[in-house]
Scaffold this active site. Structure first.
Site, mmCIF file in Angstrom:
data_model
loop_
_atom_site.group_PDB
_atom_site.id
_atom_site.type_symbol
_atom_site.label_atom_id
_atom_site.label_comp_id
_atom_site.label_asym_id
_atom_site.label_seq_id
_atom_site.Cartn_x
_atom_site.Cartn_y
_atom_site.Cartn_z
ATOM 1 N N PRO A 49 0.819 -1.226 0.030
ATOM 2 C CG PRO A 49 0.080 -0.972 2.047
ATOM 3 C CD PRO A 49 0.582 -1.844 1.340
ATOM 4 C CD1 TRP A 586 7.714 0.199 9.545
ATOM 5 C CD2 TRP A 586 7.152 -0.497 7.532
ATOM 6 N NE1 TRP A 586 8.156 0.874 8.721
ATOM 7 C CE2 TRP A 586 8.045 0.614 7.414
ATOM 8 C CE3 TRP A 586 6.688 -1.093 6.358
ATOM 9 C CZ2 TRP A 586 8.251 1.229 6.377
ATOM 10 C CZ3 TRP A 586 6.969 -0.595 5.220
ATOM 11 C CH2 TRP A 586 7.861 0.712 5.061
ATOM 12 C CD GLN A 631 8.737 -0.416 1.610
ATOM 13 O OE1 GLN A 631 8.251 -1.013 2.329
ATOM 14 N NE2 GLN A 631 8.665 0.823 1.538
#
Length: 1121
Positions: A49, A586, A631
């Site tokens: 997202p 997270w 990421q």
RNA sequence: AGAUCCGUAGCUCAGCCUGGUUAGAGCACUACACUGAUAAUGUAGGGGUCACCAGUUCAAAUCUGGUCGGGUCUACCA
């Protein structure tokens, strides 16, 4: 009416894109691409997202292109690929943005603005750029379901997070503990790492540093030290030396950490302050820092207290590991820091990997409360913990003369006396200080108060990821990482060195931790669902206001401040309050595999271990995810951690981590530098297809991409331009001839060789692209397609076959050509569809609307091409390559002597070294001759003595056999005569003398090539050599003139705007120099230019002045009615 | 500080895994050609100490170790 292939005026990629996009919208092409695969196996994709709080950038376009092309590819491979969009809506960036907008700081929240109001602002801010995101998503052709996204602030979403946290809690994987965090005593608040990374927080400051001495206790562990001293008759006290820049932490010292593999020495010397003889232990590498080399081993007996020259001597040496568990006397004992208060087993030497010998002494003073490393190693070795400084930054009571004193001047007190100095003075007096000095270093400061921070133990909630480290490492090995190194290296390494996941955040806008706790902390409740919360609050209704009870019952919002108002009741009837923490955002995104579908309460009641709504069961784990390499320790990690911990499974099977997008100079794009690329402008100007193609083919996804708009232009022209031209060419003639692929598919064996060749190449390409796409290598796939379109299809097949399309009747050969070219175009378009979805769909539809070969409404609904291996003919492809090479060589020879291609030449000579080569070239002879406009091709075989040969070693074969003699043999071969070469060829071997030793050289150990044909114009490439007969006879000139004339007349036809099929009449002014030419080639000329009549007229008044090979004349061309 | 990726022509990149003697493409530049795919195309040319240093080897852009430069992530520590 007859359908026609659409022809374009110009190539306008953005216009084609918009056109296709509106068709997709009209026809719901995306939705159908999923619907048509109903019942097919699913390919699971997870969308990481994004936060709609910021504008989308060009870097989002690259990872979304990757995501999209994989999903489109898999759809075309027959899978059903559901793609739920998602929005990341919590977290610090949003809060900071709101604070900035309102001109407030964290402290104002709850004072100047209520938490309720603040969170409402956050909720509004979070979707600020949603429109922009939706717009870029559509424009770039990213197919994702925007109508039903998961949103992390939704109650349903948060409820699932609570459920998952509860599962962790039940497994004892969620626990409360202290962690050492940056803390600002001046501000009275912990600081996030983000705040610590504000510019200007790290400042160079001078602090009092101390090398202090810890007295070694004589016991079993330390006996070896004392033994070696005893052997040398040394009876002085023995100390460990350790360095600190924060002397105020010394009363909290509980351990000394050494590096296990570091070499240490014991040195006999005198304390420079007290003159007392001592033995000190420190790292061998750092001895020179404290002891002058010239003083080593000088006479101890001459030393007096206060002397500058201090003698010293190494009396023992050992590894750090030998020191483990040696004990020492506490340095600064007070009432408040007894071992009992500390807990554990303190005042020992322990082992830590983080110890270096760059600073200090190689022995690290360890105060677990005030350093993250200290805390970690302290915990590992159970040395207890002491926090002798309170949250205001002053010593607590019970620390003797230091009690109540601030460790730094936090209050701007003009009379502040540095307690660090006083500690050092005390140590000096007690013979416990070896060196006290000012030390300048970089130290973090609170960005709000400008005062130094300290590292302080604060309460926090953790997920015990370390408990399942081995499983996480093992599961990671099942994941296919692209590139592999990110998985093995960056991620694997991270897992190996993993620490427990600190979930706590002291913020306002985020998922609250669903844990309620009694005031004395003895009882905790972890709430997992909304119904459970309702039930619990009912039991405690007398503790809550009516308003809270109503809210919980009717329209609960699982955010602050509402959840904080809720009070539950313990088993003993005590009130329980929620712990104030929010959780790390997270966790929000890492839990999306479950939370995106929400909790299924029926399944939950039935005891399903994975009680999530459909279609969770068929959508876990993911087959594929893709995000930026940044990421790796973010989303990739949290997905992996939650999945491993709760379900013992990977969360994703394949992952691409793409690199960053830099500007064309390799700098990071930032608003500050003004080098950001506006993705909207780029897409509008160049179209999504060219942009996507550029992003994918220019660099491997995981390399950083230096983004240059010029590169997109190049792609546009080079690749799309060529493909477009090829299509236009096809459409032009197919429309003339009415080719609609209505005739039966002509078997390949009945088609000319060149058709069989391009179909063979096409299938080789299809095979390759399938393999590469399956291997998640879109860059290689794209490049392979580019090469085919440019080198094979356009530059060879179409160029050589042009005449077949516009000459002659609509019969067998022409239909072969159309069918072949059509198949190539259609297949290539299908191959490119995942990468350039608009352009491929547009051209595919143009083709398909006429031929109706596929029933699909869009290229994205058809299947990806599958290679027909039976039509791949390696030897055909090889000889066509030879034809291309030979033609290129001949053309280069023509260029050298300036004979234009239109001028026919008599012959080409090609030396052939093997029979096979001759056969191969024989099959492509006609092709070469027409391509280079030469009449005949002659083969030179080895025995005619015409060819000059060259010999060189076959290094690969000979390397193993010869080794060091290779150079000598190479030199020897270089001086071989033609006779020696032919002898070797005839005999199959030859004997040499190398370094006075005989050596038999076999024919397969050398490479023989032809190099030269004396007296001819030659050119060569690898093993190919070509010679050209450049004699131009009068006959050849005549023919050349005729061709030139044809060319001029064609030009006139075109200038006059005649249709391709118009017949003409031609009158040519008589000219002696051209008379024979025209007479001899009259039929040829007429056929070429579609003339029914060609007349030679003595004087021509009308007509166009033209030049044929420097001869001027007039031509008059008229269209026949 | 640690981990990791990258460093080859003016620019963007192949080649490196599996070492082999002329290091390749495209763009840009220059010249020439082609001209019914034509705002396309072809051919040729110049342009490289394959970041640097050392090692292994008969042989290194390629393997090993190190250094330097750039990016990213993590950490900030006596």
């Amino acid at each position: 009416m007859s359908a026609k292939y659409k022809e374009y005026q110009h190539l306008n990629l953005p216009a084609i894109g918009e056109d296709v996009l509106s068709k997709w919208n009209e026809n719901q092409t995306f939705e159908k691409s999923i619907a048509v695969r109903d019942g097919a196996p699913s390919f699971v994709f997870y969308e990481g997202p994004p936060s709609a709080n910021g504008m989308p950038g060009i870097h989002h376009v690259i990872s979304r292109t990757l995501k999209d092309l994989v999903c489109r590819y898999k759809t075309m491979k027959g899978f059903q690929v559901k793609r739920k969009a998602g929005w990341d809506t919590h977290g610090l960036p949003i809060e900071l943005g709101v604070e900035k907008e309102l001109g407030i700081t964290k402290e104002d929240i709850g004072k100047k603005i209520t938490v309720e109001e603040y969170n409402r602002k956050c909720r509004e801010a979070v979707m600020r750029y949603k429109d922009k995101w939706d717009s870029i998503t559509k424009k770039m052709g990213y197919w994702v379901d925007l109508n039903d996204p998961y949103i992390t602030f939704d109650n349903q979403y948060i409820e699932t997070l609570w459920y998952l946290l509860g599962e962790l809690y039940k497994k004892d994987l969620l626990y409360q503990s202290v962690s050492i965090q940056p803390y600002s005593p001046a501000a009275g608040t912990g600081l996030s790492s983000h705040e610590l990374n504000q510019p200007g927080t790290y400042k160079n400051v001078k602090d009092t540093s101390a090398v202090v001495m810890f007295k070694v206790v004589q016991n079993e562990k330390a006996q070896f030290l004392f033994d070696s001293l005893k052997a040398q008759s040394i009876q002085d006290e023995l100390f460990f030396m350790a360095w600190t820049t924060t002397p105020w932490t010394l009363p909290s010292n509980l351990g000394l950490t050494v590096g296990p593999n570091i070499d240490y020495v014991a040195i006999h010397t005198f304390n420079p302050y007290t003159g007392i003889p001592i033995v000190v232990i420190l790292a061998k590498n750092l001895v020179s820092k404290y002891f002058k080399a010239e003083n080593e081993n000088i006479d101890f007996s001459t030393y007096k207290e206060g002397d500058k020259v201090i003698p010293w001597k190494v009396v023992a040496s050992f590894k750090g590991s030998q020191l483990a568990d040696c004990r020492y006397e506490q340095l600064l004992p007070f009432e408040a820091n007894t071992p009992e208060i500390a807990g554990g087993d303190p005042f020992r030497v322990i082992i830590g990997d983080f110890v270096t010998t760059e600073d200090g002494t190689g022995i690290v003073h360890t105060a677990p409360a005030f350093g993250a490393d200290d805390y970690k190693v302290g915990k590992k070795f159970n040395i207890g913990i002491l926090t002798l400084v309170d949250r205001e930054g002053k010593f607590i009571d019970g620390t003797g003369e230091f009690s109540g004193r601030y460790v730094k001047n936090y209050k701007d007190d003009p009379d502040y006396v540095d307690v660090n100095v006083d500690i050092c003075v005390k140590l000096k007096k007690e013979n416990r200080a070896f060196k006290i000095e000012k030390y300048e270093h970089n130290y973090p400061h609170c960005w709000r108060t400008d005062k130094p921070i300290l590292y302080y133990p604060l309460d926090a909630w953790f997920i015990k990821t370390t408990a399942l480290r081995d499983q996480m490492v093992a599961l990671n090995k099942e994941i296919n990482w692209k590139p592999k190194s990110t998985g093995d290296g960056r991620f694997g390494n991270w897992l190996e060195n993993m620490v427990d996941w600190n979930l706590s955040r002291s913020r306002f806008w985020g998922t609250p931790l669903p844990i309620w706790i009694t005031e004395d902390g003895t009882e905790q409740k972890c709430i997992q669902t909304i119904p459970q919360l309702r039930e619990e609050i009912k039991k405690a209704s007398h503790l809550n206001t009516q308003k809270t009870l109503d809210t919980v019952e009717n329209n609960i919002d699982l955010h602050k401040p509402y959840v904080d108002d809720i009070i539950l009741m313990s088993s003993k009837g005590e009130p329980m309050k929620r712990v104030p923490d929010l959780i790390d955002v997270w966790f929000d995104s890492g839990a999306m595999p479950y939370a995106q579908w929400g909790l299924d309460h029926e399944k939950l009641a039935a005891g399903d271990p994975k009680p999530f709504n459909a279609p969770f069961d068929t959508n876990y784990p993911a087959d594929f995810i893709c995000e930026g390499v940044d990421q790796t320790r973010g989303w990739f990690y949290t997905l992996h951690a939650i999945s491993s911990l709760l379900y013992g499974s990977v969360a994703f099977k394949n992952v691409i981590s793409n690199g960053l997008v830099l500007d064309k100079n390799g700098n990071k794009m930032s608003k500050r530098l003004g080098n950001v690329i506006d993705p909207f402008k780029t897409l509008d100007e160049y179209g999504a297809d060219a942009t996507r193609w550029y992003l994918i083919t220019n660099a491997a996804p995981w390399d950083n991409l230096k983004f240059d708009l010029a590169g997109i232009k190049e792609v546009q022209r080079k690749f799309f331009g060529t493909l477009y031209n090829t299509y236009q060419f096809f459409a032009l003639y197919a429309n003339v001839d009415g080719f609609k692929f209505e005739e039966a598919y002509i078997p390949l064996k009945d088609r000319p060789e060149i058709d069989r060749w391009i179909i063979s190449s096409l299938n080789s390409l299809v095979k390759k692209v399938n393999e590469l796409m399956d291997d998640y290598e879109p860059t290689q796939a794209g490049r392979a397609i580019e090469e085919f379109v440019d080198e094979h299809l356009s530059n060879w097949y179409v160029r050589l076959c042009r005449r077949r399309f516009w000459k002659g009747e609509y019969e067998h050969d022409k239909i072969c050509a159309y069918q072949t070219l059509y198949e190539c175009l259609e297949t290539v378009l299908r191959l490119t569809a995942p990468i350039s979805p608009f352009f491929s769909d547009a051209l595919f539809s143009n083709l398909n609307e006429v031929s109706k070969r596929h029933e699909a409404a869009s290229i994205h609904h058809v299947l990806f091409p599958v290679a027909d291996e039976s039509v791949i003919d390696a030897s055909l492809e090889e000889r066509m390559q030879m034809a291309q090479d030979i033609s290129s060589l001949v053309l280069s020879l023509r260029k050298k002597v300036n004979i234009k291609v239109r001028q026919p030449l008599q012959k080409v000579l090609i030396p052939v070294l093997t029979q096979d080569m001759k056969t191969q070239i024989g099959k492509i002879e006609d092709l070469i001759l027409s391509e280079v406009n030469v009449k005949e091709l002659q083969y030179l075989t080895e025995d005619n003595g015409f060819i000059k040969k060259r010999i060189k070693p076959n290094f690969i074969a000979l390397g193993k056999k010869l080794g060091a003699k290779m150079k000598a043999v190479a030199a020897d071969l270089g001086s071989f005569t033609q006779e020696q070469i032919s002898l070797l060829e005839k005999e199959g071997q030859i004997s040499l003398f190398i370094d006075n030793e005989p050596l038999i050289l076999m024919i397969n150990e050398v490479e023989i090539t032809s190099e030269d044909i004396p007296g001819w114009m030659v050119a060569n490439k690898d093993a190919l050599t070509v010679a050209l007969d450049i004699t131009v006879t009068p006959e050849l000139i005549n023919e050349g003139n005729a061709r030139e004339l044809v060319n001029r007349i064609q030009k006139i036809r075109k200038d006059n705007g005649y249709e391709l099929t118009d017949r003409i009449e031609v009158k040519v002014e008589a000219n002696d120099l051209l008379a024979t030419s025209i007479e001899d080639y009259k039929a040829y000329i007429c056929a070429e230019v579609l003339a029914d009549q060609l007349e030679l007229i003595p004087e021509l008044s009308d007509g166009t002045e033209i030049e044929v090979n420097d001869i001027s004349l007039k031509v008059f061309v008229t269209k026949k009615a």
